[in-house]
Design a protein around this motif. Structure first.
Motif, PDB file in Angstrom:
ATOM      1  N   ARG A  10       0.877  -1.161   0.157  1.00 22.17           N
ATOM      2  CA  ARG A  10      -0.048   0.196   0.072  1.00 22.17           C
ATOM      3  C   ARG A  10       0.913   1.243   0.029  1.00 22.17           C
ATOM      4  O   ARG A  10       1.783   1.531   0.996  1.00 22.17           O
ATOM      5  CB  ARG A  10      -1.011  -0.041   1.412  1.00 22.17           C
ATOM      6  CG  ARG A  10      -2.068   1.194   1.157  1.00 22.17           C
ATOM      7  CD  ARG A  10      -3.140   0.846   2.135  1.00 22.17           C
ATOM      8  NE  ARG A  10      -2.575   0.887   3.549  1.00 22.17           N
ATOM      9  CZ  ARG A  10      -1.910   1.563   4.320  1.00 22.17           C
ATOM     10  NH1 ARG A  10      -1.991   2.973   4.036  1.00 22.17           N
ATOM     11  NH2 ARG A  10      -1.470   1.516   5.593  1.00 22.17           N
ATOM     12  N   GLN A  54      -4.727   4.414  -5.203  1.00 24.27           N
ATOM     13  CA  GLN A  54      -3.836   3.621  -5.814  1.00 24.27           C
ATOM     14  C   GLN A  54      -4.017   2.745  -6.895  1.00 24.27           C
ATOM     15  O   GLN A  54      -5.267   2.302  -7.087  1.00 24.27           O
ATOM     16  CB  GLN A  54      -3.074   2.806  -4.596  1.00 24.27           C
ATOM     17  CG  GLN A  54      -1.621   2.164  -4.872  1.00 24.27           C
ATOM     18  CD  GLN A  54      -1.138   1.371  -3.799  1.00 24.27           C
ATOM     19  OE1 GLN A  54      -1.550   1.298  -2.564  1.00 24.27           O
ATOM     20  NE2 GLN A  54       0.027   0.469  -3.986  1.00 24.27           N
ATOM     21  N   PHE A  95      -3.479  -7.013   1.214  1.00 27.82           N
ATOM     22  CA  PHE A  95      -3.396  -5.726   1.828  1.00 27.82           C
ATOM     23  C   PHE A  95      -4.545  -5.645   3.062  1.00 27.82           C
ATOM     24  O   PHE A  95      -4.742  -4.532   3.361  1.00 27.82           O
ATOM     25  CB  PHE A  95      -4.067  -4.676   0.685  1.00 27.82           C
ATOM     26  CG  PHE A  95      -2.994  -4.425  -0.478  1.00 27.82           C
ATOM     27  CD1 PHE A  95      -2.062  -3.410  -0.452  1.00 27.82           C
ATOM     28  CD2 PHE A  95      -3.090  -5.439  -1.501  1.00 27.82           C
ATOM     29  CE1 PHE A  95      -1.282  -3.444  -1.477  1.00 27.82           C
ATOM     30  CE2 PHE A  95      -2.301  -5.079  -2.516  1.00 27.82           C
ATOM     31  CZ  PHE A  95      -1.183  -4.378  -2.598  1.00 27.82           C
ATOM     32  N   VAL A 118      -7.762  -6.696   2.909  1.00 29.91           N
ATOM     33  CA  VAL A 118      -9.186  -6.879   2.445  1.00 29.91           C
ATOM     34  C   VAL A 118      -9.584  -8.098   2.371  1.00 29.91           C
ATOM     35  O   VAL A 118      -9.243  -9.116   1.921  1.00 29.91           O
ATOM     36  CB  VAL A 118      -9.136  -6.280   0.949  1.00 29.91           C
ATOM     37  CG1 VAL A 118     -10.771  -6.384   0.460  1.00 29.91           C
ATOM     38  CG2 VAL A 118      -8.670  -4.741   0.742  1.00 29.91           C
ATOM     39  N   THR A 167     -13.163  -0.029   0.862  1.00 32.77           N
ATOM     40  CA  THR A 167     -12.321   0.089  -0.114  1.00 32.77           C
ATOM     41  C   THR A 167     -13.089  -0.249  -1.537  1.00 32.77           C
ATOM     42  O   THR A 167     -13.887  -1.057  -1.622  1.00 32.77           O
ATOM     43  CB  THR A 167     -11.204  -0.872  -0.016  1.00 32.77           C
ATOM     44  OG1 THR A 167     -10.341  -0.742   1.187  1.00 32.77           O
ATOM     45  CG2 THR A 167     -10.398  -1.027  -1.047  1.00 32.77           C
ATOM     46  N   ALA A 185     -15.003  -4.436   0.863  1.00 31.49           N
ATOM     47  CA  ALA A 185     -14.772  -3.866  -0.320  1.00 31.49           C
ATOM     48  C   ALA A 185     -15.779  -3.840  -1.240  1.00 31.49           C
ATOM     49  O   ALA A 185     -16.661  -4.685  -1.136  1.00 31.49           O
ATOM     50  CB  ALA A 185     -13.530  -4.554  -1.052  1.00 31.49           C
ATOM     51  N   LEU A 222      -5.802  -9.046  -3.059  1.00 30.79           N
ATOM     52  CA  LEU A 222      -6.215  -7.871  -1.900  1.00 30.79           C
ATOM     53  C   LEU A 222      -5.871  -8.473  -0.542  1.00 30.79           C
ATOM     54  O   LEU A 222      -5.909  -7.440   0.212  1.00 30.79           O
ATOM     55  CB  LEU A 222      -7.737  -7.357  -2.365  1.00 30.79           C
ATOM     56  CG  LEU A 222      -7.742  -6.755  -3.624  1.00 30.79           C
ATOM     57  CD1 LEU A 222      -9.422  -6.446  -3.990  1.00 30.79           C
ATOM     58  CD2 LEU A 222      -6.835  -5.337  -3.855  1.00 30.79           C
ATOM     59  N   TRP A 228      -4.134   5.226   4.461  1.00 29.56           N
ATOM     60  CA  TRP A 228      -5.697   4.819   4.311  1.00 29.56           C
ATOM     61  C   TRP A 228      -6.599   6.085   3.904  1.00 29.56           C
ATOM     62  O   TRP A 228      -6.360   7.153   3.936  1.00 29.56           O
ATOM     63  CB  TRP A 228      -6.016   4.484   5.841  1.00 29.56           C
ATOM     64  CG  TRP A 228      -5.574   3.080   6.065  1.00 29.56           C
ATOM     65  CD1 TRP A 228      -4.326   2.893   7.165  1.00 29.56           C
ATOM     66  CD2 TRP A 228      -5.546   1.969   5.620  1.00 29.56           C
ATOM     67  NE1 TRP A 228      -4.122   1.726   7.485  1.00 29.56           N
ATOM     68  CE2 TRP A 228      -4.879   1.123   6.285  1.00 29.56           C
ATOM     69  CE3 TRP A 228      -6.402   1.212   4.583  1.00 29.56           C
ATOM     70  CZ2 TRP A 228      -4.824  -0.227   6.058  1.00 29.56           C
ATOM     71  CZ3 TRP A 228      -6.330   0.007   4.136  1.00 29.56           C
ATOM     72  CH2 TRP A 228      -5.422  -0.667   5.058  1.00 29.56           C
ATOM     73  N   VAL A 243      -8.014   1.430  -7.086  1.00 31.35           N
ATOM     74  CA  VAL A 243      -8.177   1.284  -5.671  1.00 31.35           C
ATOM     75  C   VAL A 243      -8.310   2.445  -4.915  1.00 31.35           C
ATOM     76  O   VAL A 243      -7.531   3.344  -5.019  1.00 31.35           O
ATOM     77  CB  VAL A 243      -7.487   0.184  -5.028  1.00 31.35           C
ATOM     78  CG1 VAL A 243      -7.719   0.090  -3.602  1.00 31.35           C
ATOM     79  CG2 VAL A 243      -7.545  -1.230  -5.901  1.00 31.35           C
ATOM     80  N   GLN A 244      -9.429   2.872  -4.214  1.00 29.65           N
ATOM     81  CA  GLN A 244      -9.323   3.787  -3.099  1.00 29.65           C
ATOM     82  C   GLN A 244      -9.446   2.939  -1.723  1.00 29.65           C
ATOM     83  O   GLN A 244     -10.760   2.399  -1.367  1.00 29.65           O
ATOM     84  CB  GLN A 244     -10.523   5.015  -3.335  1.00 29.65           C
ATOM     85  CG  GLN A 244     -10.697   6.011  -2.140  1.00 29.65           C
ATOM     86  CD  GLN A 244     -11.789   6.843  -2.482  1.00 29.65           C
ATOM     87  OE1 GLN A 244     -11.567   7.954  -3.139  1.00 29.65           O
ATOM     88  NE2 GLN A 244     -12.929   6.686  -1.983  1.00 29.65           N
ATOM     89  N   TRP A 245      -8.466   3.303  -1.195  1.00 32.57           N
ATOM     90  CA  TRP A 245      -8.634   2.358   0.223  1.00 32.57           C
ATOM     91  C   TRP A 245      -9.609   2.756   1.402  1.00 32.57           C
ATOM     92  O   TRP A 245      -9.837   4.042   1.181  1.00 32.57           O
ATOM     93  CB  TRP A 245      -7.032   2.308   0.941  1.00 32.57           C
ATOM     94  CG  TRP A 245      -6.190   1.801   0.069  1.00 32.57           C
ATOM     95  CD1 TRP A 245      -5.106   2.448  -0.596  1.00 32.57           C
ATOM     96  CD2 TRP A 245      -5.856   0.390  -0.363  1.00 32.57           C
ATOM     97  NE1 TRP A 245      -4.238   1.501  -1.387  1.00 32.57           N
ATOM     98  CE2 TRP A 245      -4.798   0.352  -1.210  1.00 32.57           C
ATOM     99  CE3 TRP A 245      -6.461  -0.895  -0.003  1.00 32.57           C
ATOM    100  CZ2 TRP A 245      -4.441  -0.914  -1.669  1.00 32.57           C
ATOM    101  CZ3 TRP A 245      -6.297  -1.879  -0.662  1.00 32.57           C
ATOM    102  CH2 TRP A 245      -5.226  -1.960  -1.594  1.00 32.57           C
TER     103      TRP A 245
END
Length: 317
Positions: free
Chosen positions: A30, A38, A140, A142, A95, A63, A137, A34, A53-55
Motif C-alpha cells: 500500500r 492507488q 492488503f 481486504v 475500499t 470492499a 487484495l 488509508w 483502488v481507493q482504500w
C-alpha cells in the motif's frame, strides 16, 4: 425483433475505449495512506490487470467492486472519471475496487478467445474477480468475504450473476440499468450484435452456441433463487429524458435517443425481475425513477442513493 436488436446494438454508443500497456507486476504494497488512491497491477491468467483502488478511510476490511459497462476501457474504469464515486465513499471505511478492462466480456469466463477480432487471450473475468483479485487484495488486509459488487448495464447483469454464484464472497449486489433476463426472446441475438459492434467479439466464444447451458448460468433471472439472504439494490429509469439531459449538438440528440431506448428496455427487464423476485419471496430494494436514460450521470446519482444500504450490508460506516 428489429427494434430490440437496434436498441441493444446501440448500447455501445454510451461507452468509448483506449488501450494502455501494463508494467511488470510487483508484490503487494500500500503506497498511499488509508483513504488514498492507488493503481495496482494484479497477476491473472489474462496477464497483469490494472485495478484502481481507493482504500478504506480507517483501515477497514470491506470492499465494493464497481464494474464497468459494455465498452470498458483498457486505461481507466469509467466509475473513476464519469462519476464522483470516489468522493462519495472517501470518508467511509470501505475500499473501492475498480477493475480496468473487460470490453464486451460480461465479466465471465469464456470458452475461447474471440476469433472475429483475433483476440490473443481467453477472457477469464469470473476467475479474476472471484479468485485472483480477492486473493491479491487479501495481502492488503481486504477480507474476501465482506464484499459487495455493483455495475451499470453489462456490469449490472454481471454483478447479479457473480453474486449469485459466489455467495461466500458477496454480501451485497446491485444492478443499475442492467439487463436481468438475458434469455428473454431476442436477447441472445441482440447481445451478439452489440458485442460485434463493441470490439468485434464473437459471443459463441463467450458462452457457446445459444443453446449452451452457459447462457442460462449467466442469466440473473435464472440464478435469482440463489440471491436469498443477500442485500440487493436494483434500479432503472424509464427512458424519458431527465434533469441530466441537455442535448444541443446533433450527436447529443442521437445519444439521447439511443439512451432512451436502451433504458426503456432495461426498465422492462427490471420489472420482470421484480416479479420474479416477488414470486420467490426475496426482498430487493427496487428504485424505478420517473425519468432517466441510459447514461453515467444517472448511475452516479443512483450509487449515492444506494450508499447507505451498501455500508450497512458491509458494516463499513
Amino acid at each position: 425483433m428489429s427494434v430490440l436488436v437496434a436498441l441493444v446494438f446501440a448500447i455501445t454508443a454510451v461507452f468509448a475505449g483506449t488501450a494502455a500497456a501494463a508494467p511488470g507486476h510487483s508484490t503487494p504494497a500500500r503506497a498511499v495512506p488509508w483513504g488514498g488512491y492507488q493503481e495496482l497491477w494484479v497477476p491473472s491468467s489474462m496477464g497483469n490487470i490494472k485495478v484502481q483502488v481507493q482504500w478504506a478511510s480507517r483501515g477497514g476490511t470491506a470492499a465494493l467492486y464497481l464494474l464497468d459497462g459494455l465498452r470498458a476501457r483498457d486505461d481507466r474504469n469509467a466509475w473513476s472519471f464519469e462519476t464522483n464515486a470516489m468522493d462519495q465513499f472517501r470518508g467511509d471505511n470501505l475500499t473501492l475496487v475498480m477493475p480496468v478492462g473487460g470490453e464486451s466480456s460480461f465479466y465471465s469466463d469464456w470458452y475461447n478467445p474471440s476469433n472475429f477480432n483475433n483476440q490473443h487471450i481467453t477472457y477469464k473475468w469470473e476467475t479474476f474477480l472471484t479468485r485472483e483479485l480477492p486473493d491479491f487484495l487479501a495481502g492488503f488486509g481486504v477480507d474476501r468475504s465482506i464484499s459487495g459488487i455493483m455495475g451499470p448495464s453489462m456490469g449490472g447483469t454481471a454483478a447479479m450473476t457473480l453474486a449469485a454464484h459466489h455467495r461466500d464472497q458477496f454480501r451485497f449486489a446491485g444492478s443499475l440499468s442492467g439487463y436481468l433476463n438475458t434469455s428473454a426472446p431476442g436477447m441472445r441475438e441482440a447481445i451478439r450484435i452489440a458485442m460485434l459492434d463493441a470490439g468485434g467479439y464473437n459471443s459463441d466464444a463467450m458462452w457457446g452456441f445459444p443453446w449452451d447451458p452457459a447462457w442460462l448460468r449467466n442469466d440473473p433471472f435464472v440464478s435469482a433463487p440463489q440471491m436469498q439472504g443477500m442485500s440487493l439494490y436494483v434500479a432503472s429509469g424509464n427512458g424519458l429524458p431527465g434533469h441530466f439531459d441537455h442535448p444541443s449538438a446533433p450527436i447529443d440528440y442521437w445519444n439521447t435517443a439511443m439512451g432512451m431506448g436502451l433504458e426503456f428496455l432495461s426498465m422492462v427487464q427490471t420489472r420482470a425481475y421484480q416479479i420474479r423476485m416477488a414470486s420467490l419471496g426475496i426482498p430487493v430494494t427496487f428504485q424505478f425513477n420517473g425519468s432517466g436514460i441510459h447514461s453515467w450521470p444517472y448511475w452516479s446519482a443512483e450509487l449515492w442513493k444506494a450508499r447507505p444500504q451498501i455500508l450497512n450490508a458491509l458494516n463499513a460506516w
